[in-house]
Scaffold this motif. Structure first.
Motif, PDB file in Angstrom:
ATOM      1  N   THR A  26       0.830  -1.211   0.000  1.00 55.55           N
ATOM      2  CA  THR A  26       0.000   0.000   0.000  1.00 55.55           C
ATOM      3  C   THR A  26       0.863   1.259   0.000  1.00 55.55           C
ATOM      4  N   GLU A  27       1.925   1.252   0.809  1.00 46.87           N
ATOM      5  CA  GLU A  27       2.805   2.417   0.850  1.00 46.87           C
ATOM      6  C   GLU A  27       3.529   2.609  -0.485  1.00 46.87           C
ATOM      7  N   LEU A  32       4.061   5.524  -5.548  1.00 44.56           N
ATOM      8  CA  LEU A  32       4.039   5.524  -7.012  1.00 44.56           C
ATOM      9  C   LEU A  32       2.948   6.448  -7.543  1.00 44.56           C
ATOM     10  N   GLY A  33       1.808   6.481  -6.871  1.00 44.39           N
ATOM     11  CA  GLY A  33       0.737   7.399  -7.262  1.00 44.39           C
ATOM     12  C   GLY A  33       1.160   8.846  -7.140  1.00 44.39           C
ATOM     13  N   ARG A  34       1.892   9.160  -6.072  1.00 46.54           N
ATOM     14  CA  ARG A  34       2.402  10.531  -5.904  1.00 46.54           C
ATOM     15  C   ARG A  34       3.366  10.886  -7.031  1.00 46.54           C
ATOM     16  N   MET A  35       4.249   9.957  -7.345  1.00 51.04           N
ATOM     17  CA  MET A  35       5.206  10.208  -8.424  1.00 51.04           C
ATOM     18  C   MET A  35       4.481  10.413  -9.751  1.00 51.04           C
ATOM     19  N   GLU A  36       3.463   9.609 -10.003  1.00 50.96           N
ATOM     20  CA  GLU A  36       2.696   9.746 -11.231  1.00 50.96           C
ATOM     21  C   GLU A  36       1.984  11.094 -11.275  1.00 50.96           C
ATOM     22  N   GLY A  37       1.451  11.518 -10.134  1.00 50.82           N
ATOM     23  CA  GLY A  37       0.800  12.824 -10.071  1.00 50.82           C
ATOM     24  C   GLY A  37       1.771  13.950 -10.349  1.00 50.82           C
TER      25      GLY A  37
END
Length: 97
Positions: A26-27, A32-37
């Motif tokens: 989950t972390e 990875l979601g933050r990096m994609e954003g």
């Protein structure tokens, strides 16, 4: 007493704190979601910069075109003035004798 060292000269306490096993799926997914954003935000900024550069390029082309027209008009005006001056000089020279 000699202190234990791990790879790259790091102490055992540092290596324990850096343990990747503490990260959960989950972390990792969140990071990875933050990096994609952040990547998407950078793409948006680059698109805006590209649009701004296109507008600047168009404005510069119009300015250069106008400047070229003005230079051409100046040379025509200077040539016409030179021709009028030459004719006037010829007429004055003919009657001045």
């Amino acid at each position: 007493m000699r202190r234990l060292r791990g790879p790259y000269g790091l102490g055992a306490d540092v290596l324990e704190r850096m343990a990747v096993t503490d990260l959960t799926f989950t972390e990792l997914h969140r990071d990875l979601g933050r990096m994609e954003g952040r990547f998407d935000a950078m793409e948006d900024r680059f698109d805006r910069v590209e649009q701004t550069l296109d507008r600047i390029d168009q404005r510069l082309a119009r300015i250069e075109s106008r400047e070229s027209q003005l230079r051409g008009a100046w040379w025509v005006l200077a040539g016409a003035a030179g021709a009028v001056a030459a004719v006037a000089w010829a007429i004055l020279g003919h009657f001045w004798k």
